[in-house]
Design a protein around this motif. Structure first.
Motif, PDB file in Angstrom:
ATOM      1  N   GLN A  31      -1.031 -12.561  -1.204  1.00  0.00           N
ATOM      2  CA  GLN A  31      -1.155 -13.203  -2.509  1.00  0.00           C
ATOM      3  C   GLN A  31      -0.100 -12.758  -3.503  1.00  0.00           C
ATOM      4  O   GLN A  31       0.272 -13.506  -4.411  1.00  0.00           O
ATOM      5  CB  GLN A  31      -2.543 -12.897  -3.095  1.00  0.00           C
ATOM      6  CG  GLN A  31      -3.679 -13.456  -2.268  1.00  0.00           C
ATOM      7  CD  GLN A  31      -5.012 -12.827  -2.621  1.00  0.00           C
ATOM      8  OE1 GLN A  31      -5.199 -11.638  -2.426  1.00  0.00           O
ATOM      9  NE2 GLN A  31      -5.931 -13.632  -3.133  1.00  0.00           N
ATOM     10  N   SER A  32       0.364 -11.525  -3.357  1.00  0.00           N
ATOM     11  CA  SER A  32       1.285 -10.999  -4.346  1.00  0.00           C
ATOM     12  C   SER A  32       2.242 -10.019  -3.679  1.00  0.00           C
ATOM     13  O   SER A  32       1.931  -9.442  -2.629  1.00  0.00           O
ATOM     14  CB  SER A  32       0.517 -10.330  -5.490  1.00  0.00           C
ATOM     15  OG  SER A  32      -0.555  -9.565  -5.002  1.00  0.00           O
ATOM     16  N   ALA A  92       0.270  -7.767  -1.014  1.00  0.00           N
ATOM     17  CA  ALA A  92      -1.153  -7.520  -1.235  1.00  0.00           C
ATOM     18  C   ALA A  92      -1.948  -8.781  -0.943  1.00  0.00           C
ATOM     19  O   ALA A  92      -1.520  -9.900  -1.238  1.00  0.00           O
ATOM     20  CB  ALA A  92      -1.406  -7.052  -2.668  1.00  0.00           C
ATOM     21  N   GLY A  94      -6.125  -9.470  -1.333  1.00  0.00           N
ATOM     22  CA  GLY A  94      -7.398  -8.858  -1.655  1.00  0.00           C
ATOM     23  C   GLY A  94      -7.201  -7.392  -1.935  1.00  0.00           C
ATOM     24  O   GLY A  94      -6.357  -7.006  -2.744  1.00  0.00           O
ATOM     25  N   ASN A  95      -7.965  -6.540  -1.264  1.00  0.00           N
ATOM     26  CA  ASN A  95      -7.811  -5.109  -1.476  1.00  0.00           C
ATOM     27  C   ASN A  95      -6.934  -4.462  -0.407  1.00  0.00           C
ATOM     28  O   ASN A  95      -6.898  -3.244  -0.273  1.00  0.00           O
ATOM     29  CB  ASN A  95      -9.159  -4.412  -1.537  1.00  0.00           C
ATOM     30  CG  ASN A  95      -9.925  -4.549  -0.222  1.00  0.00           C
ATOM     31  OD1 ASN A  95      -9.487  -5.238   0.695  1.00  0.00           O
ATOM     32  ND2 ASN A  95     -11.057  -3.886  -0.132  1.00  0.00           N
ATOM     33  N   PHE A  97      -3.224  -3.652   0.861  1.00  0.00           N
ATOM     34  CA  PHE A  97      -1.918  -3.479   0.250  1.00  0.00           C
ATOM     35  C   PHE A  97      -1.013  -2.876   1.314  1.00  0.00           C
ATOM     36  O   PHE A  97      -1.367  -1.865   1.910  1.00  0.00           O
ATOM     37  CB  PHE A  97      -2.062  -2.516  -0.932  1.00  0.00           C
ATOM     38  CG  PHE A  97      -1.056  -2.697  -2.024  1.00  0.00           C
ATOM     39  CD1 PHE A  97       0.166  -2.069  -1.965  1.00  0.00           C
ATOM     40  CD2 PHE A  97      -1.353  -3.466  -3.131  1.00  0.00           C
ATOM     41  CE1 PHE A  97       1.097  -2.224  -2.987  1.00  0.00           C
ATOM     42  CE2 PHE A  97      -0.433  -3.618  -4.158  1.00  0.00           C
ATOM     43  CZ  PHE A  97       0.795  -2.993  -4.083  1.00  0.00           C
ATOM     44  N   PHE A  99       2.926  -1.569   2.448  1.00  0.00           N
ATOM     45  CA  PHE A  99       4.285  -1.184   2.059  1.00  0.00           C
ATOM     46  C   PHE A  99       5.225  -1.288   3.247  1.00  0.00           C
ATOM     47  O   PHE A  99       4.850  -0.978   4.380  1.00  0.00           O
ATOM     48  CB  PHE A  99       4.306   0.262   1.564  1.00  0.00           C
ATOM     49  CG  PHE A  99       3.826   0.428   0.153  1.00  0.00           C
ATOM     50  CD1 PHE A  99       2.502   0.697  -0.107  1.00  0.00           C
ATOM     51  CD2 PHE A  99       4.704   0.302  -0.907  1.00  0.00           C
ATOM     52  CE1 PHE A  99       2.051   0.838  -1.404  1.00  0.00           C
ATOM     53  CE2 PHE A  99       4.263   0.440  -2.216  1.00  0.00           C
ATOM     54  CZ  PHE A  99       2.928   0.702  -2.455  1.00  0.00           C
TER      55      PHE A  99
ATOM     56  N   MET B  31      -9.621   0.462  -8.095  1.00  0.00           N
ATOM     57  CA  MET B  31      -9.322   1.055  -6.809  1.00  0.00           C
ATOM     58  C   MET B  31      -8.377   2.237  -6.971  1.00  0.00           C
ATOM     59  O   MET B  31      -7.456   2.219  -7.779  1.00  0.00           O
ATOM     60  CB  MET B  31      -8.680   0.008  -5.899  1.00  0.00           C
ATOM     61  CG  MET B  31      -9.514  -1.267  -5.769  1.00  0.00           C
ATOM     62  SD  MET B  31      -8.724  -2.546  -4.827  1.00  0.00           S
ATOM     63  CE  MET B  31      -8.940  -1.887  -3.200  1.00  0.00           C
ATOM     64  N   TYR B  35      -2.179   8.423  -0.508  1.00  0.00           N
ATOM     65  CA  TYR B  35      -1.093   8.255   0.450  1.00  0.00           C
ATOM     66  C   TYR B  35      -0.523   9.610   0.827  1.00  0.00           C
ATOM     67  O   TYR B  35      -0.604  10.580   0.076  1.00  0.00           O
ATOM     68  CB  TYR B  35       0.043   7.422  -0.139  1.00  0.00           C
ATOM     69  CG  TYR B  35      -0.254   5.962  -0.357  1.00  0.00           C
ATOM     70  CD1 TYR B  35      -0.865   5.518  -1.530  1.00  0.00           C
ATOM     71  CD2 TYR B  35       0.111   5.010   0.598  1.00  0.00           C
ATOM     72  CE1 TYR B  35      -1.119   4.173  -1.737  1.00  0.00           C
ATOM     73  CE2 TYR B  35      -0.134   3.664   0.393  1.00  0.00           C
ATOM     74  CZ  TYR B  35      -0.746   3.257  -0.775  1.00  0.00           C
ATOM     75  OH  TYR B  35      -0.981   1.920  -0.978  1.00  0.00           O
ATOM     76  N   SER B  42       8.398   6.729   4.864  1.00  0.00           N
ATOM     77  CA  SER B  42       7.727   5.843   3.928  1.00  0.00           C
ATOM     78  C   SER B  42       6.304   6.311   3.672  1.00  0.00           C
ATOM     79  O   SER B  42       5.859   7.346   4.172  1.00  0.00           O
ATOM     80  CB  SER B  42       7.737   4.421   4.477  1.00  0.00           C
ATOM     81  OG  SER B  42       7.260   3.515   3.500  1.00  0.00           O
ATOM     82  N   TYR B  98      -7.723  -5.365  -7.810  1.00  0.00           N
ATOM     83  CA  TYR B  98      -7.761  -6.322  -6.716  1.00  0.00           C
ATOM     84  C   TYR B  98      -6.487  -7.151  -6.650  1.00  0.00           C
ATOM     85  O   TYR B  98      -6.150  -7.849  -7.584  1.00  0.00           O
ATOM     86  CB  TYR B  98      -8.974  -7.226  -6.912  1.00  0.00           C
ATOM     87  CG  TYR B  98      -9.523  -7.827  -5.673  1.00  0.00           C
ATOM     88  CD1 TYR B  98      -9.493  -9.196  -5.473  1.00  0.00           C
ATOM     89  CD2 TYR B  98     -10.113  -7.045  -4.694  1.00  0.00           C
ATOM     90  CE1 TYR B  98     -10.030  -9.758  -4.341  1.00  0.00           C
ATOM     91  CE2 TYR B  98     -10.651  -7.600  -3.563  1.00  0.00           C
ATOM     92  CZ  TYR B  98     -10.612  -8.966  -3.388  1.00  0.00           C
ATOM     93  OH  TYR B  98     -11.140  -9.526  -2.268  1.00  0.00           O
ATOM     94  N   TYR B  99      -5.720  -7.004  -5.572  1.00  0.00           N
ATOM     95  CA  TYR B  99      -4.451  -7.646  -5.226  1.00  0.00           C
ATOM     96  C   TYR B  99      -3.378  -7.563  -6.297  1.00  0.00           C
ATOM     97  O   TYR B  99      -2.375  -8.241  -6.245  1.00  0.00           O
ATOM     98  CB  TYR B  99      -4.629  -9.090  -4.715  1.00  0.00           C
ATOM     99  CG  TYR B  99      -5.005 -10.153  -5.741  1.00  0.00           C
ATOM    100  CD1 TYR B  99      -6.295 -10.585  -5.854  1.00  0.00           C
ATOM    101  CD2 TYR B  99      -4.045 -10.730  -6.562  1.00  0.00           C
ATOM    102  CE1 TYR B  99      -6.637 -11.575  -6.759  1.00  0.00           C
ATOM    103  CE2 TYR B  99      -4.374 -11.712  -7.478  1.00  0.00           C
ATOM    104  CZ  TYR B  99      -5.677 -12.133  -7.561  1.00  0.00           C
ATOM    105  OH  TYR B  99      -6.014 -13.096  -8.451  1.00  0.00           O
ATOM    106  N   GLN B 102       0.049  -1.588  -7.782  1.00  0.00           N
ATOM    107  CA  GLN B 102      -0.405  -0.209  -7.787  1.00  0.00           C
ATOM    108  C   GLN B 102       0.556   0.635  -8.598  1.00  0.00           C
ATOM    109  O   GLN B 102       1.764   0.376  -8.627  1.00  0.00           O
ATOM    110  CB  GLN B 102      -0.456   0.355  -6.359  1.00  0.00           C
ATOM    111  CG  GLN B 102      -1.549  -0.243  -5.501  1.00  0.00           C
ATOM    112  CD  GLN B 102      -1.657   0.445  -4.158  1.00  0.00           C
ATOM    113  OE1 GLN B 102      -1.267   1.605  -3.984  1.00  0.00           O
ATOM    114  NE2 GLN B 102      -2.199  -0.257  -3.181  1.00  0.00           N
TER     115      GLN B 102
END
Lengths: 109, 113
Positions: A31-32, A92, A94-95, A97, A99, B31, B35, B42, B98-99, B102
């Protein structure tokens, strides 16, 4: 297959040139999309995000998204030595994500 | 964007001990993520911490080794248990919705001897 793939580089460009960083993603439902810059020894810093097909410009940075080709890019115009860093692409849904592994960019004075 | 702090910023620990890393945000967030990033590598997601529920761990990470707490919408902790030199890394917390994007904390650099 990784969710987000980037060419690890290193990519070197002369000062003042355009740096082009590329990223592909596998999930068509993403979505993003985001670009982060990470200097050595520092945490990632968000520099651009894009949700819709096309281009999004912010200063010297332009993010491009092509959902049909599942392709995201970042253009840095008038590259400066201070742009030397690792650039992380992320997607991303939903939840979830994801990299990429990052592309190392060096701008040569 | 959120302002995120982590404690400690760095530590040197002995094999077999545990370290708890704290992550504090200046606003409520849906959320929080933890990491790990080893030098020149990475980001590797350890787990997603949601308030009021158990953390969701990624493949290769287990709760016994990396217990996580999320007591409210602005705070989380990650414990690295029974440490070995292979746990030497930078540990980063991040926050997001949500989406959406971050944002990362400054990181905790851990060295295990």
């Amino acid at each position: 297959q990784k969710e987000v793939e980037q060419n690890s580089g290193p990519l070197s460009v002369p000062e003042g040139a355009i740096a082009s960083l590329n990223c592909t993603y596998s999930d068509r439902g993403s979505q993003s999309f985001f670009w982060y810059r990470q200097y050595s020894g520092k945490s990632p810093e968000l520099i651009m995000f894009i949700y819709s097909n096309g281009d999004k410009e912010d200063g010297r940075f332009t993010a491009q998204l092509n959902k049909a080709s599942q392709y995201v890019s970042l253009l840095i115009r008038d590259s400066q030595p201070s742009d030397s860093a690792t650039y992380l692409c992320a997607s991303a849904r939903g939840n979830q994500f994801y990299f990429g592994t990052g592309t190392s960019l060096t701008v040569i004075p | 964007s959120a302002v995120i702090s982590q404690k400690p910023s760095r530590d040197i620990c002995q094999r077999g001990t545990s370290l708890t890393i704290q992550c504090q945000v200046d606003s409520q967030v849906t959320m929080m993520f933890w990491y790990r990033q080893q030098p020149g590598q990475s980001l590797t997601l350890i787990a997603t911490a949601n308030q009021g529920s158990e953390a969701t761990y990624e493949s290769g990470f287990v709760i016994d080794k990396f217990p996580i707490s999320r007591p409210n919408l602005t705070f989380s902790t990650l414990t690295v248990s029974n440490m070995s030199p292979e746990d030497s890394s930078i540990y980063l917390c991040s926050v997001g919705h949500y989406y959406n994007e971050q944002f990362f904390g400054p990181g905790t650099r851990l060295t295990v001897l």
